[in-house]
Write an enzyme that holds these catalytic residues in place. Structure first.
Site, mmCIF file in Angstrom:
data_model
loop_
_atom_site.group_PDB
_atom_site.id
_atom_site.type_symbol
_atom_site.label_atom_id
_atom_site.label_comp_id
_atom_site.label_asym_id
_atom_site.label_seq_id
_atom_site.Cartn_x
_atom_site.Cartn_y
_atom_site.Cartn_z
ATOM 1 N N THR A 212 0.806 -1.221 0.000
ATOM 2 C CA THR A 212 0.000 0.000 0.000
ATOM 3 C C THR A 212 0.843 1.277 0.000
ATOM 4 O O THR A 212 1.881 1.344 0.662
ATOM 5 C CB THR A 212 -0.907 -0.004 1.247
ATOM 6 N N GLN B 278 -24.662 -4.045 22.081
ATOM 7 C CA GLN B 278 -26.073 -3.752 22.346
ATOM 8 C C GLN B 278 -26.628 -4.666 23.446
ATOM 9 O O GLN B 278 -27.363 -4.216 24.331
ATOM 10 C CB GLN B 278 -26.877 -3.916 21.050
ATOM 11 N N GLY C 25 -25.293 -0.401 28.385
ATOM 12 C CA GLY C 25 -24.288 0.573 28.821
ATOM 13 C C GLY C 25 -22.952 -0.081 29.137
ATOM 14 O O GLY C 25 -21.887 0.469 28.829
ATOM 15 N N GLU D 19 -6.438 -5.703 3.702
ATOM 16 C CA GLU D 19 -6.335 -6.807 2.721
ATOM 17 C C GLU D 19 -7.443 -6.721 1.676
ATOM 18 O O GLU D 19 -7.990 -7.737 1.241
ATOM 19 C CB GLU D 19 -6.287 -8.163 3.423
HETATM 20 N N1 CAA Z 1 -3.750 -13.973 -9.255
HETATM 21 C C1 CAA Z 1 -2.865 -13.851 -10.285
HETATM 22 N N2 CAA Z 1 -2.855 -12.777 -11.109
HETATM 23 C C2 CAA Z 1 -3.760 -11.819 -10.878
HETATM 24 C C3 CAA Z 1 -4.700 -11.885 -9.827
HETATM 25 C C4 CAA Z 1 -4.673 -13.030 -9.006
HETATM 26 N N3 CAA Z 1 -5.525 -13.165 -7.991
HETATM 27 N N4 CAA Z 1 -5.453 -10.771 -9.844
HETATM 28 C C5 CAA Z 1 -5.018 -10.031 -10.861
HETATM 29 N N5 CAA Z 1 -3.989 -10.666 -11.489
HETATM 30 C C6 CAA Z 1 -3.263 -10.223 -12.657
HETATM 31 C C7 CAA Z 1 -4.223 -10.056 -13.837
HETATM 32 O O1 CAA Z 1 -4.403 -11.255 -14.537
HETATM 33 C C8 CAA Z 1 -3.518 -9.003 -14.658
HETATM 34 O O2 CAA Z 1 -2.515 -9.621 -15.407
HETATM 35 P P1 CAA Z 1 -2.276 -9.212 -16.981
HETATM 36 O O3 CAA Z 1 -2.002 -7.726 -16.971
HETATM 37 O O4 CAA Z 1 -1.130 -10.049 -17.377
HETATM 38 O O5 CAA Z 1 -3.553 -9.532 -17.691
HETATM 39 C C9 CAA Z 1 -2.816 -8.138 -13.611
HETATM 40 O O6 CAA Z 1 -2.712 -8.945 -12.428
HETATM 41 C C10 CAA Z 1 -3.583 -6.883 -13.282
HETATM 42 O O7 CAA Z 1 -4.867 -7.273 -12.826
HETATM 43 P P2 CAA Z 1 -6.116 -6.339 -12.953
HETATM 44 O O8 CAA Z 1 -6.161 -5.737 -14.309
HETATM 45 O O9 CAA Z 1 -7.297 -7.092 -12.480
HETATM 46 O O10 CAA Z 1 -5.714 -5.170 -11.936
HETATM 47 P P3 CAA Z 1 -6.554 -3.958 -11.382
HETATM 48 O O11 CAA Z 1 -5.688 -2.765 -11.417
HETATM 49 O O12 CAA Z 1 -7.882 -3.919 -12.047
HETATM 50 O O13 CAA Z 1 -6.711 -4.314 -9.812
HETATM 51 C C11 CAA Z 1 -7.525 -5.421 -7.845
HETATM 52 C C12 CAA Z 1 -7.133 -5.520 -9.314
HETATM 53 C C13 CAA Z 1 -8.185 -6.743 -7.528
HETATM 54 C C14 CAA Z 1 -8.490 -4.290 -7.588
HETATM 55 C C15 CAA Z 1 -6.232 -5.235 -6.993
HETATM 56 O O14 CAA Z 1 -5.642 -3.982 -7.239
HETATM 57 C C16 CAA Z 1 -6.523 -5.369 -5.514
HETATM 58 O O15 CAA Z 1 -6.599 -6.484 -4.999
HETATM 59 N N6 CAA Z 1 -6.610 -4.222 -4.788
HETATM 60 C C17 CAA Z 1 -6.712 -4.247 -3.338
HETATM 61 C C18 CAA Z 1 -5.337 -4.221 -2.735
HETATM 62 C C19 CAA Z 1 -5.294 -4.839 -1.373
HETATM 63 O O16 CAA Z 1 -5.975 -5.804 -1.070
HETATM 64 N N7 CAA Z 1 -4.412 -4.319 -0.553
HETATM 65 C C20 CAA Z 1 -4.205 -4.876 0.747
HETATM 66 C C21 CAA Z 1 -2.845 -4.507 1.253
HETATM 67 S S1 CAA Z 1 -2.193 -5.688 2.348
HETATM 68 C C22 CAA Z 1 -2.935 -5.456 3.826
HETATM 69 O O17 CAA Z 1 -3.883 -4.747 3.994
HETATM 70 C C23 CAA Z 1 -2.373 -6.347 4.880
HETATM 71 C C24 CAA Z 1 -2.492 -5.902 6.296
HETATM 72 O O18 CAA Z 1 -2.364 -4.750 6.657
HETATM 73 C C25 CAA Z 1 -2.713 -6.944 7.297
#
Ligand code: CAA
Length: 397
Positions: free
Chosen positions: A141, A353, A357, A380
């Site tokens: 992130t 709830q 209180g 996530e």
């Molecule tokens: N497995 C393998 N490849 C994948 C995939 C998966 N699950 N998901 C996407 N891809 C690949 C796609 O096939 C694509 O490949 P090509 O370009 O070769 O075709 C590439 O990745 C890009 O995929 P998208 O076009 O689908 O990407 P997007 O920009 O539309 O975004 C999204 C996809 C699902 C929204 C992604 O950005 C996402 O998951 N966002 C949320 C991020 C997130 O969860 N962050 C959490 C941070 S960690 C955290 O929070 C931990 C903590 O603190 C405890």
């Protein structure tokens, strides 16, 4: 209804789930349950109040081999199933969400190495992670890239001979300030879209790698959430995971496997709050009978129980599919995270709830559980991102 009830109920957790895939899993869960009752539950309120990382709990988990459950035995882990791992996280989260996150983030942080690492890198990094000698974090992130993890990534890694020079910042990195090893995703080719991101293992003490702002949070207060800063940080090419440009796919594959861990944390929070509220409703008397015997409260408990059990079945199915290496883990992980996160929020809100209180008072654990639950709908991947992932799995883009 006073402090005695609080303490007694605080250290009570529900029996481990009936679904056991092996004798080994039953043994692990029995040990975890004992540790939770004796050591974790009595610390939960204090961990929340002080907001300090519980090193004693981390050591406890390390001593009991809980920090490398799904790491293959050849790399020093327990070689346990994914299902066992999520049940362990759930069991700990019933009492303390911050403590459960130690186990869940150890899993999240080591997954890039398991998924994208070479044999040499696995041998170099995994044994110390599995033993708990090293804590690990996952850094995806950035300030403008939370949900849009790919399109808005700005951290750059430029190749200079045998090293990469990293510049940029990551934010919201769970356990980032206590981790010895951090898996970082950075842009190596700004023109290459999803193939322009690479993954690196950064080690504490590398020049140019530092911890910045520490977030002040509503919940999971015992888990430090920090900014990581890379200022001309030199990372050996030998620490790149996979080929250059494979980083985004590694990051996404990691989330497919790590989201069930957060779902397990959410489920555990819900189950802990449900149990506390149920015990309270059996003892607290109003209008001449325990409040649980009044339909208004009894029906709330019935709905809470239904939601917890439904979420549990969904999560265990997702974990089973991870174990089987099913082709639809992206879908099932998102289903589990979505359901368990929402159940955590609704059940903890209802638990507050039920206690009225007292539920709103920091002297009782359900207000902490409600605060802890909220993050499971955000990190996530927000619940909105889970729906996007689910919809794409169903009907394409
Ligand atoms: N497995 C393998 N490849 C994948 C995939 C998966 N699950 N998901 C996407 N891809 C690949 C796609 O096939 C694509 O490949 P090509 O370009 O070769 O075709 C590439 O990745 C890009 O995929 P998208 O076009 O689908 O990407 P997007 O920009 O539309 O975004 C999204 C996809 C699902 C929204 C992604 O950005 C996402 O998951 N966002 C949320 C991020 C997130 O969860 N962050 C959490 C941070 S960690 C955290 O929070 C931990 C903590 O603190 C405890």
């Amino acid at each position: 209804m006073g402090a005695a009830f609080v303490e007694e109920a605080c250290i009570m957790t529900t029996a481990p789930s009936q679904i056991t895939s092996s004798d080994e899993e039953a043994m692990i869960l029995a040990v975890v349950r004992e540790l939770v009752v004796e050591k974790v539950a009595p610390r939960a309120a204090e961990i929340d109040a002080t907001g300090e990382f519980p090193w004693d709990i981390k050591e406890l988990f390390a001593e009991n081999d809980l920090l490398g459950i799904p790491i293959p035995a050849e790399y020093g882990g327990l070689g346990g199933t994914f299902l066992t791992y999520v049940k362990v996280v759930e069991e700990i989260a019933k009492a303390c969400a911050s403590s459960a996150l130690i186990v869940a983030v150890q899993e999240l942080g080591m997954l890039p190495i398991v998924i994208g690492g070479s044999e040499e890198q696995k041998r170099r990094f995994l044994p110390k992670i599995a033993s708990g000698e090293h804590l690990v974090a996952y850094a995806l992130t950035e300030v403008s890239s939370g949900s849009d993890a790919l399109g808005s990534m700005r951290t750059r890694a430029e190749k200079r001979g045998d090293t990469y020079l990293l510049n940029g910042q990551k934010i919201w990195i769970t356990n980032g300030s206590v981790a010895d090893v951090v898996c970082v995703f950075a842009v190596t080719d700004p023109q290459a879209g999803s193939r322009g991101v690479s993954a690196f293992v950064l080690e504490k003490g590398m020049p140019g790698f530092s911890v910045g702002n520490v977030e002040k949070k509503m919940g999971i207060r015992g888990s430090p959430t920090v900014e990581l800063v890379f200022n001309d940080c030199e990372v050996p090419a030998a620490n790149r995971l996979g080929e250059e440009g494979e980083g985004f796919k590694i990051a996404m594959k990691v989330l497919d496997k790590s989201r069930p861990g957060i779902a397990a944390q959410a489920l555990g929070i819900a189950a802990g709050a449900f149990e506390y509220a149920t015990n309270y409703a059996k003892e607290r008397v109003a209008f001449g009978k325990p409040i649980g015997h009044h339909q208004g409260v009894g029906f709330m408990l019935a709905d809470m129980k239904t939601e917890v059990e439904a979420a549990r079945l969904l999560l265990y199915e997702a974990a089973r599919r991870c174990d089987q290496g099913s082709s639809d883990v992206t879908l099932w992980s998102a289903l589990a995270k979505l359901k368990c996160g929402d159940v955590a929020m609704s059940v903890t809100t209802d638990a507050v709830q039920v206690l009225g209180g007292f539920g709103y008072s920091a002297d009782y654990p359900v207000e902490r559980m409600m605060r802890d639950a909220k993050i499971t709908q955000i990190y996530e991947g927000t619940q909105q991102i889970q729906r996007l992932v689910i919809a794409r799995a169903l009907v394409g883009r």
